[in-house]
Scaffold this motif. Structure first.
Motif, PDB file in Angstrom:
ATOM      1  N   ILE A   1       0.796  -1.218  -0.045  1.00 31.45           N
ATOM      2  CA  ILE A   1       0.078  -0.111   0.102  1.00 31.45           C
ATOM      3  C   ILE A   1       0.859   1.308  -0.010  1.00 31.45           C
ATOM      4  CG2 ILE A   1      -0.199   0.407   2.409  1.00 31.45           C
ATOM      5  CD1 ILE A   1      -3.005   0.574   0.078  1.00 31.45           C
ATOM      6  N   VAL A   2       0.501   2.077  -0.796  1.00 27.18           N
ATOM      7  CA  VAL A   2       1.005   3.559  -0.803  1.00 27.18           C
ATOM      8  C   VAL A   2       0.080   4.188   0.249  1.00 27.18           C
ATOM      9  CG1 VAL A   2       1.550   5.529  -2.083  1.00 27.18           C
ATOM     10  CG2 VAL A   2       2.134   3.163  -3.002  1.00 27.18           C
TER      11      VAL A   2
ATOM     12  N   HIS B   1       2.223  18.105  -4.385  1.00 31.16           N
ATOM     13  CA  HIS B   1       3.434  17.523  -3.932  1.00 31.16           C
ATOM     14  C   HIS B   1       3.135  16.093  -3.462  1.00 31.16           C
ATOM     15  CE1 HIS B   1       5.590  21.227  -3.598  1.00 31.16           C
ATOM     16  NE2 HIS B   1       6.600  20.469  -3.498  1.00 31.16           N
ATOM     17  N   LEU B   2       1.733  16.093  -3.093  1.00 31.91           N
ATOM     18  CA  LEU B   2       1.040  14.729  -2.863  1.00 31.91           C
ATOM     19  C   LEU B   2       0.864  13.884  -3.922  1.00 31.91           C
ATOM     20  CD1 LEU B   2       0.174  13.468  -0.087  1.00 31.91           C
ATOM     21  CD2 LEU B   2      -2.042  13.977  -0.993  1.00 31.91           C
ATOM     22  N   VAL B   3       0.467  14.295  -5.119  1.00 29.36           N
ATOM     23  CA  VAL B   3       0.536  13.629  -6.367  1.00 29.36           C
ATOM     24  C   VAL B   3       1.668  12.985  -6.827  1.00 29.36           C
ATOM     25  CG1 VAL B   3      -0.191  13.603  -8.754  1.00 29.36           C
ATOM     26  CG2 VAL B   3      -1.678  14.446  -7.180  1.00 29.36           C
TER      27      VAL B   3
ATOM     28  N   SER C   1       5.246   8.511  -7.417  1.00 28.35           N
ATOM     29  CA  SER C   1       6.790   7.932  -7.330  1.00 28.35           C
ATOM     30  C   SER C   1       6.684   6.655  -6.504  1.00 28.35           C
ATOM     31  CB  SER C   1       7.558   9.032  -6.784  1.00 28.35           C
ATOM     32  OG  SER C   1       7.790  10.317  -7.391  1.00 28.35           O
ATOM     33  N   ALA C   2       5.772   6.736  -5.496  1.00 27.89           N
ATOM     34  CA  ALA C   2       5.783   5.444  -4.628  1.00 27.89           C
ATOM     35  C   ALA C   2       5.018   4.325  -5.375  1.00 27.89           C
ATOM     36  CB  ALA C   2       5.020   5.899  -3.358  1.00 27.89           C
ATOM     37  N   LEU C   3       4.048   4.575  -6.077  1.00 29.45           N
ATOM     38  CA  LEU C   3       3.574   3.651  -7.014  1.00 29.45           C
ATOM     39  C   LEU C   3       4.338   3.049  -7.840  1.00 29.45           C
ATOM     40  CD1 LEU C   3       0.052   4.937  -8.071  1.00 29.45           C
ATOM     41  CD2 LEU C   3       0.303   2.960  -6.494  1.00 29.45           C
ATOM     42  N   ILE C   4       5.392   3.717  -8.434  1.00 32.72           N
ATOM     43  CA  ILE C   4       6.464   2.921  -9.223  1.00 32.72           C
ATOM     44  C   ILE C   4       7.318   2.300  -8.613  1.00 32.72           C
ATOM     45  CG2 ILE C   4       8.372   3.536 -10.777  1.00 32.72           C
ATOM     46  CD1 ILE C   4       7.010   6.104 -12.014  1.00 32.72           C
ATOM     47  N   TYR C   5       7.673   2.644  -7.239  1.00 34.55           N
ATOM     48  CA  TYR C   5       8.729   1.974  -6.389  1.00 34.55           C
ATOM     49  C   TYR C   5       7.766   0.713  -6.147  1.00 34.55           C
ATOM     50  CZ  TYR C   5      11.519   0.739  -2.683  1.00 34.55           C
ATOM     51  OH  TYR C   5      12.731  -0.047  -1.852  1.00 34.55           O
ATOM     52  N   ALA C   6       6.651   0.801  -5.850  1.00 34.64           N
ATOM     53  CA  ALA C   6       5.655  -0.520  -5.308  1.00 34.64           C
ATOM     54  C   ALA C   6       5.673  -1.592  -6.446  1.00 34.64           C
ATOM     55  CB  ALA C   6       4.490   0.141  -4.786  1.00 34.64           C
TER      56      ALA C   6
ATOM     57  N   GLN D   1       4.856   2.415   1.037  1.00 35.49           N
ATOM     58  CA  GLN D   1       5.638   3.363   1.773  1.00 35.49           C
ATOM     59  C   GLN D   1       4.535   4.457   2.364  1.00 35.49           C
ATOM     60  OE1 GLN D   1       8.521   5.817  -0.011  1.00 35.49           O
ATOM     61  NE2 GLN D   1       8.185   4.422  -1.683  1.00 35.49           N
ATOM     62  N   HIS D   2       4.969   5.343   3.441  1.00 32.86           N
ATOM     63  CA  HIS D   2       4.271   6.223   3.733  1.00 32.86           C
ATOM     64  C   HIS D   2       4.687   7.292   3.217  1.00 32.86           C
ATOM     65  CE1 HIS D   2       2.230   8.279   7.582  1.00 32.86           C
ATOM     66  NE2 HIS D   2       1.778   8.596   6.476  1.00 32.86           N
ATOM     67  N   VAL D   3       3.839   8.224   2.390  1.00 32.34           N
ATOM     68  CA  VAL D   3       4.243   9.463   1.938  1.00 32.34           C
ATOM     69  C   VAL D   3       3.492  10.517   2.675  1.00 32.34           C
ATOM     70  CG1 VAL D   3       4.016  10.941  -0.087  1.00 32.34           C
ATOM     71  CG2 VAL D   3       4.116   8.400  -0.565  1.00 32.34           C
TER      72      VAL D   3
END
Length: 399
Positions: free
Chosen positions: A122-123, A178-180, A185-190, A197-199
């Protein structure tokens, strides 16, 4: 039509502006956004408005602006049965978004550590006023308050004016952007690693990022800062950068070769201010000297003269005039949607152009819980169980 974020599910606990604008941007690009709303009144922004005016049906233009293309479930998130169902969504969701005060979601059982156990990929995106901890953590994190705290209100206006807030909620919107980019970025990493991760984004740092060039200057150079009295367009700039009166309105003049401006103004006497440092040290004087000339002719006169010399100039338009601007029309920057109760409403269109997966306004902002039954069914609940949840007022729905 192909959608860039098709297949991405966002469980959206956010309300007001900063969170909902971010999730709307994701929805515009094709993500399925499930908006979790309190039973009864729903998102707090439904009841906050401008001019004390509401649309037919009771919703606010403030809410309508940030919530298109979403599905709404109206549910009592404190109820154990509701929590069990929301956990079921979280188990397969890609993103969770919330903008409560730090600690609230943890107390309710929907914090990052709670949902990470259910879905390690989960992001989890949090938007707050001042971050997760620190001396301001219990303070209200509201847009105008942040403008004052980070110096934005003292970058705007004239020297003799009091600190001046901006005419729109820029810190809220900056944190949305910034949130988007944090979420994407976190979705690509996931997707690459299988790890979520926690954004975390906050209004304070998002707004300071807007002021990066000002901070870079003040933190590193021996300069003395004060706002000009004349209304120079940026308090760190020399004249002529600013907004100038004409006989029928105003024009803005940005960075251009000063000699070309003097040529356009047909005022060779103004060449006495040719030196850059002089135009900073005497910027109020220079501003008034230029304004004395510009106010003698119309906006169209000066635009024609200055644009012919490739001077950076534009007319000042009232916000009520913007929809008629030829470039706005050309870009289809104003769009529309049909709302069940308010009827046809016009709005600002998505601002990103994509050749293969364009953003589309498919649905109007939802009524409170408009999609409650649909969402319950989609996640496997049978009609008998759904009817029982409605009977127990764990969920509600507006058609």
């Amino acid at each position: 039509m192909k959608k860039a974020l098709e297949g991405i599910t966002v469980l959206d606990f956010s309300q007001l502006l900063a969170g909902p604008f971010a999730t709307m941007m994701l929805a515009d690009m094709g993500a399925t956004v499930i908006k979790v709303e309190r039973i009864g009144s729903g998102d707090s922004f439904r009841g906050m408005t401008f001019f004390n005016k509401y649309f037919e049906g009771g919703d606010s233009p403030c809410f309508m602006a940030w919530n298109r293309n979403k599905k709404s479930i109206s549910i009592d998130i404190k109820n154990p049965k509701a929590k069990e169902f929301l956990y079921k969504i979280a188990k397969t969701a890609d993103v969770v978004v919330e903008n409560f005060r730090p600690g609230v979601m943890d107390k309710l059982g929907y914090g990052y550590e709670d949902l990470k156990k259910i879905n390690p990929k989960i992001v989890y995106a949090s938007n707050s006023g001042f971050g997760a901890d620190g001396p301001y953590v219990t303070r209200p994190g509201q847009d105008m308050l942040v403008q004052g705290l980070v110096g934005l209100t003292t970058l705007t206006g004239r020297k003799s004016d009091p600190p001046t807030p901006l005419g729109t909620g820029l810190p809220d919107m900056l944190s949305s952007f910034h949130l988007v980019y944090g979420i994407l970025s976190a979705l690509i990493y996931a997707q690459r690693t299988g790890e979520g991760q926690h954004v975390e984004v906050d209004l304070m740092r998002s707004t300071m990022a807007l002021e990066s060039q000002e901070f870079m200057t003040l933190l590193n150079l021996p300069v003395k800062y004060e706002r000009p009295q004349s209304g120079i367009g940026h308090p760190f700039q020399q004249a002529p950068f600013g907004i100038y009166p004409c006989s029928d309105g105003y024009i803005s003049i940005a960075m251009s070769p000063y000699s070309k401006l003097v040529q356009a103004l047909e005022a060779p006497e103004l060449m006495c201010y040719e030196n850059d440092q002089v135009r900073f040290d005497k910027r109020d004087e220079v501003f008034e000297a230029i304004a004395t000339v510009t106010r003698t002719k119309s906006k169209e006169y000066w635009l024609k003269k200055m644009l012919a010399l490739d001077i950076w100039v534009a007319p000042i338009q009232d916000i009520t005039e913007v929809e008629f601007d030829p470039q706005v029309k050309h870009m289809n920057a104003i769009s529309e949607f049909e709302h069940k109760k308010a009827g046809k409403l016009r709005c600002v269109a998505p601002a990103v152009t994509m050749s293969e997966t364009p953003a589309v306004i498919k649905t109007a902002p939802p009524m409170v819980g408009e999609h409650t039954r649909e969402i319950l069914q989609h996640y496997g609940m049978d009609d008998t169980s759904i009817d029982q949840m409605f009977a127990e007022k764990i969920v509600t729905e507006q058609a």
